[in-house]
Design an enzyme around this catalytic site. Sequence first.
Site, PDB file in Angstrom:
ATOM      1  N   HIS A  99       0.853  -1.186   0.000  1.00  0.00           N
ATOM      2  CA  HIS A  99       0.000   0.000   0.000  1.00  0.00           C
ATOM      3  C   HIS A  99       0.891   1.239   0.000  1.00  0.00           C
ATOM      4  O   HIS A  99       1.873   1.298   0.734  1.00  0.00           O
ATOM      5  CB  HIS A  99      -0.900   0.033   1.240  1.00  0.00           C
ATOM      6  CG  HIS A  99      -1.834  -1.120   1.325  1.00  0.00           C
ATOM      7  ND1 HIS A  99      -2.895  -1.280   0.472  1.00  0.00           N
ATOM      8  CD2 HIS A  99      -1.855  -2.187   2.146  1.00  0.00           C
ATOM      9  CE1 HIS A  99      -3.544  -2.395   0.782  1.00  0.00           C
ATOM     10  NE2 HIS A  99      -2.915  -2.962   1.786  1.00  0.00           N
ATOM     11  N   THR A 145       9.574  -8.068   1.157  1.00  0.00           N
ATOM     12  CA  THR A 145       8.734  -7.195   0.333  1.00  0.00           C
ATOM     13  C   THR A 145       9.534  -6.464  -0.742  1.00  0.00           C
ATOM     14  O   THR A 145       8.959  -5.778  -1.561  1.00  0.00           O
ATOM     15  CB  THR A 145       8.026  -6.135   1.209  1.00  0.00           C
ATOM     16  OG1 THR A 145       9.001  -5.339   1.871  1.00  0.00           O
ATOM     17  CG2 THR A 145       7.105  -6.804   2.235  1.00  0.00           C
ATOM     18  N   LYS A 146      10.862  -6.606  -0.700  1.00  0.00           N
ATOM     19  CA  LYS A 146      11.722  -5.937  -1.665  1.00  0.00           C
ATOM     20  C   LYS A 146      12.797  -6.914  -2.148  1.00  0.00           C
ATOM     21  O   LYS A 146      12.946  -7.995  -1.597  1.00  0.00           O
ATOM     22  CB  LYS A 146      12.380  -4.731  -1.015  1.00  0.00           C
ATOM     23  CG  LYS A 146      11.368  -3.695  -0.501  1.00  0.00           C
ATOM     24  CD  LYS A 146      12.028  -2.368  -0.254  1.00  0.00           C
ATOM     25  CE  LYS A 146      11.105  -1.326   0.299  1.00  0.00           C
ATOM     26  NZ  LYS A 146       9.864  -1.116  -0.329  1.00  0.00           N
TER      27      LYS A 146
END
Length: 76
Positions: free
Chosen positions: A30, A72-73
């Site tokens: 988000h 997440t990366k």
Amino acid sequence: MNCIFLDDNEIHIGDNALIAPNVQIYTAFHPTSALDRFGEPKEDGSFAFCKTQTAPVHIGDNVVIKAGSVVTKDIP
């Protein structure tokens, strides 16, 4: 074992990568800005549903992702 791969986009896992139990890999996120998440308010004051974006996650060669990690990366 017990891993979650949320693949709304591409997940690339390199050679000889070790992924331990309970790892979570997420391509969805988000935006941090409220305006980017919800947009402009409507005339009645309500907002659109929270917008989600995605980006690919690349995990390199010979990488160890420890148990319980949330990825997440990219991991070079």
